[in-house]
Design a protein around this motif. Sequence first.
Motif, PDB file in Angstrom:
ATOM      1  N   MET A 247       0.815  -1.222   0.000  1.00  0.00           N
ATOM      2  CA  MET A 247       0.000   0.000   0.000  1.00  0.00           C
ATOM      3  C   MET A 247       0.849   1.274   0.000  1.00  0.00           C
ATOM      4  SD  MET A 247      -2.964   1.174  -0.221  1.00  0.00           S
ATOM      5  CE  MET A 247      -3.847   2.708   0.051  1.00  0.00           C
TER       6      MET A 247
ATOM      7  N   ASP B 167      11.523   0.708   6.894  1.00  0.00           N
ATOM      8  CA  ASP B 167      10.911  -0.618   6.962  1.00  0.00           C
ATOM      9  C   ASP B 167      11.887  -1.516   7.725  1.00  0.00           C
ATOM     10  OD1 ASP B 167       8.509  -2.078   5.000  1.00  0.00           O
ATOM     11  OD2 ASP B 167       9.877  -3.388   6.122  1.00  0.00           O
TER      12      ASP B 167
ATOM     13  N   ARG C 259      13.787  -4.084   1.222  1.00  0.00           N
ATOM     14  CA  ARG C 259      12.512  -3.568   0.710  1.00  0.00           C
ATOM     15  C   ARG C 259      12.476  -2.040   0.787  1.00  0.00           C
ATOM     16  NH1 ARG C 259       7.938  -6.358   3.658  1.00  0.00           N
ATOM     17  NH2 ARG C 259       8.868  -8.150   2.655  1.00  0.00           N
TER      18      ARG C 259
ATOM     19  N   ASP D  88      -1.631  -3.519  10.741  1.00  0.00           N
ATOM     20  CA  ASP D  88      -2.601  -2.885  11.644  1.00  0.00           C
ATOM     21  C   ASP D  88      -2.118  -2.765  13.103  1.00  0.00           C
ATOM     22  OD1 ASP D  88      -3.874  -3.259   9.261  1.00  0.00           O
ATOM     23  OD2 ASP D  88      -5.515  -4.477  10.044  1.00  0.00           O
TER      24      ASP D  88
ATOM     25  N   HIS E 207      -0.174   0.397  13.998  1.00  0.00           N
ATOM     26  CA  HIS E 207      -0.717   1.744  13.766  1.00  0.00           C
ATOM     27  C   HIS E 207      -0.669   2.582  15.043  1.00  0.00           C
ATOM     28  CE1 HIS E 207      -3.166   0.332  10.007  1.00  0.00           C
ATOM     29  NE2 HIS E 207      -1.862   0.198   9.868  1.00  0.00           N
TER      30      HIS E 207
ATOM     31  N   SER F  36     -10.035   5.367   2.451  1.00  0.00           N
ATOM     32  CA  SER F  36      -9.718   5.825   1.100  1.00  0.00           C
ATOM     33  C   SER F  36     -10.925   5.933   0.174  1.00  0.00           C
ATOM     34  CB  SER F  36      -8.661   4.912   0.478  1.00  0.00           C
ATOM     35  OG  SER F  36      -8.913   3.577   0.808  1.00  0.00           O
TER      36      SER F  36
ATOM     37  N   TRP G  55      -0.664 -12.171   7.228  1.00  0.00           N
ATOM     38  CA  TRP G  55      -0.866 -11.458   8.501  1.00  0.00           C
ATOM     39  C   TRP G  55      -2.322 -11.018   8.650  1.00  0.00           C
ATOM     40  CZ3 TRP G  55      -2.703  -6.539   8.390  1.00  0.00           C
ATOM     41  CH2 TRP G  55      -2.273  -5.638   7.413  1.00  0.00           C
TER      42      TRP G  55
HETATM   43  N1  LIG Z   1      -6.745   2.365   2.739  1.00  0.00           N
HETATM   44  C1  LIG Z   1      -6.688   1.355   1.905  1.00  0.00           C
HETATM   45  O1  LIG Z   1      -7.457   1.300   0.953  1.00  0.00           O
HETATM   46  C2  LIG Z   1      -5.669   0.267   2.135  1.00  0.00           C
HETATM   47  C3  LIG Z   1      -5.355  -0.656   1.131  1.00  0.00           C
HETATM   48  C4  LIG Z   1      -4.381  -1.630   1.400  1.00  0.00           C
HETATM   49  C5  LIG Z   1      -3.767  -1.666   2.644  1.00  0.00           C
HETATM   50  N2  LIG Z   1      -4.115  -0.766   3.600  1.00  0.00           N
HETATM   51  C6  LIG Z   1      -3.489  -0.778   4.936  1.00  0.00           C
HETATM   52  O2  LIG Z   1      -2.104  -0.484   4.793  1.00  0.00           O
HETATM   53  C7  LIG Z   1      -1.352  -1.172   5.791  1.00  0.00           C
HETATM   54  C8  LIG Z   1      -0.248  -1.961   5.115  1.00  0.00           C
HETATM   55  O3  LIG Z   1      -0.824  -2.925   4.266  1.00  0.00           O
HETATM   56  P1  LIG Z   1       0.037  -3.608   3.101  1.00  0.00           P
HETATM   57  O4  LIG Z   1      -0.892  -4.417   2.309  1.00  0.00           O
HETATM   58  O5  LIG Z   1       0.879  -2.591   2.452  1.00  0.00           O
HETATM   59  O6  LIG Z   1       0.940  -4.592   3.987  1.00  0.00           O
HETATM   60  P2  LIG Z   1       2.379  -5.143   3.657  1.00  0.00           P
HETATM   61  O7  LIG Z   1       2.550  -6.331   4.535  1.00  0.00           O
HETATM   62  O8  LIG Z   1       2.560  -5.273   2.183  1.00  0.00           O
HETATM   63  O9  LIG Z   1       3.365  -3.944   4.125  1.00  0.00           O
HETATM   64  C9  LIG Z   1       3.629  -3.667   5.466  1.00  0.00           C
HETATM   65  C10 LIG Z   1       5.095  -3.272   5.581  1.00  0.00           C
HETATM   66  O10 LIG Z   1       5.351  -2.849   6.924  1.00  0.00           O
HETATM   67  C11 LIG Z   1       6.643  -3.319   7.279  1.00  0.00           C
HETATM   68  N3  LIG Z   1       6.797  -3.304   8.731  1.00  0.00           N
HETATM   69  C12 LIG Z   1       6.376  -4.212   9.625  1.00  0.00           C
HETATM   70  N4  LIG Z   1       6.742  -3.837  10.872  1.00  0.00           N
HETATM   71  C13 LIG Z   1       7.399  -2.669  10.744  1.00  0.00           C
HETATM   72  C14 LIG Z   1       8.016  -1.781  11.689  1.00  0.00           C
HETATM   73  N5  LIG Z   1       7.992  -2.024  13.007  1.00  0.00           N
HETATM   74  N6  LIG Z   1       8.632  -0.674  11.214  1.00  0.00           N
HETATM   75  C15 LIG Z   1       8.666  -0.418   9.879  1.00  0.00           C
HETATM   76  N7  LIG Z   1       8.089  -1.222   8.949  1.00  0.00           N
HETATM   77  C16 LIG Z   1       7.461  -2.330   9.393  1.00  0.00           C
HETATM   78  C17 LIG Z   1       6.707  -4.707   6.645  1.00  0.00           C
HETATM   79  O11 LIG Z   1       8.039  -5.184   6.550  1.00  0.00           O
HETATM   80  C18 LIG Z   1       6.046  -4.446   5.293  1.00  0.00           C
HETATM   81  O12 LIG Z   1       6.995  -4.068   4.315  1.00  0.00           O
HETATM   82  C19 LIG Z   1      -2.353  -2.039   6.554  1.00  0.00           C
HETATM   83  O13 LIG Z   1      -2.708  -1.421   7.748  1.00  0.00           O
HETATM   84  C20 LIG Z   1      -3.564  -2.120   5.638  1.00  0.00           C
HETATM   85  O14 LIG Z   1      -4.773  -2.255   6.357  1.00  0.00           O
HETATM   86  C21 LIG Z   1      -5.035   0.195   3.354  1.00  0.00           C
END
Ligand SMILES: NC(=O)c1ccc[n+]([C@@H]2O[C@H](COP(=O)([O-])OP(=O)(O)OC[C@H]3O[C@@H](n4cnc5c(N)ncnc54)[C@H](O)[C@@H]3O)[C@@H](O)[C@H]2O)c1
Length: 359
Positions: free
Chosen positions: A23, A44, A49, A85, A88, A134, A184
């Motif tokens: 995202m 990250d 990555r 999540d 957050h 969004s 996850w």
């Molecule tokens: N608003 C929307 O429409 C929408 C769409 C998709 C995802 N999301 C939200 O976005 C968030 C991420 O989702 P995603 O699909 O990108 O997940 P993802 O698993 O692809 O990405 C999450 C990233 O966070 C990193 N991470 C984990 N712990 C961390 C830390 N302590 N410090 C720094 N980085 C860390 C992971 O290594 C990973 O690269 C979620 O909360 C999801 O609900 C929202």
Amino acid sequence: MKSKKKSPARKRIRIGIVGTGGMANCHASEFLKIPGVELAAVCDVDAKRAGEFAAKHGGLAAVFTDFKKLLLEGGVDAVSNVTPDSLHAPLSLQAIAAGKHILCEKPLATNHTDALRMARAAKKAGVINMVNFSYRNSSAIQTAAQLVREGKLGEIVHVEASYLQSWLSSQIWGDWKTTPAWLWRLSSKHGSKGVLGDVGVHILDFATFPVGKIKSINTRLKTFSNLKGKRMGEYPLDANDSALMQVEYANGALGVIHTTRWATGHANSLFLRVHGTKGALRLDLDKSYNELEICLGKDIHKANWKTINASQTPSIYERFITAVRTGKQGEPDFARGAEIQKALDACFESDRIGRAVRL
Ligand SMILES: NC(=O)c1ccc[n+]([C@@H]2O[C@H](COP(=O)([O-])OP(=O)(O)OC[C@H]3O[C@@H](n4cnc5c(N)ncnc54)[C@H](O)[C@@H]3O)[C@@H](O)[C@H]2O)c1
């Protein structure tokens, strides 16, 4: 002598992104479309990555693996929290404590207490705070809210809303069994609140933004674990993947809201129908983000629907930057995120006790 101070509309804003997974690409590319916005730092836990992400989005961002360091050394004005999540609340609270404006992904937290703490901390610190619901980027939902507000539909009586995905029954977004970003989402151990916390938040926002607050909610959650198996490596597959909600709104209307990851035939479909004593509206985001159908006035006697085109609305990224530049809080803010989180907590409680819960 003319002042060299930039007008708020053009002020340079330096963004930091934490969590550079799927995202985050959307956050980076949407922010970088806005004049004067720079991606100054990314973080990250996966260094490779983060590095690849920085290179992909302009190559200018400093790369960190420790968020505390990003806050200290990244030189950012604002942070986008795009981590899973469960992170957050802790990471957003760190950003707020460092005086950074914050756009946080949904759900705002994993429970109402944490969400309230975030909303209060942001308010106290005086930082701009927004949560990424969004689908508010759809101009159709903005127009729907306006029509209801103006009383065009009369008294709202009946609402139907759904958010349908199928990534558990299809390969529409790849193989969930081998993709950490899907795994996850299936594991409460990893902080997931299931489909309800993942996209149920969106549909709760979508169904209440135009119609108003929910007074009580009766929810049935289900995990179709026999189909999925109960574990995949470190991920117990226990989070709900289907949710049905029956709601009563504060204005007396009744509603049915549902969401599932098993809606075979749908990738990512949001529908909303709102029926009032004088008219009705319906949205189908698969068809259009900008169009909605309305049945008003004499048309209600023939069930004639007309399609209207809503004007464009600024994206949440644009609204966030405008809020940072002007100092005027944008919507949806953390208080709204906390309100939706309260409804989520009520859903879990309702499912547990088997009856409706008042909010
Ligand atoms: N608003 C929307 O429409 C929408 C769409 C998709 C995802 N999301 C939200 O976005 C968030 C991420 O989702 P995603 O699909 O990108 O997940 P993802 O698993 O692809 O990405 C999450 C990233 O966070 C990193 N991470 C984990 N712990 C961390 C830390 N302590 N410090 C720094 N980085 C860390 C992971 O290594 C990973 O690269 C979620 O909360 C999801 O609900 C929202």
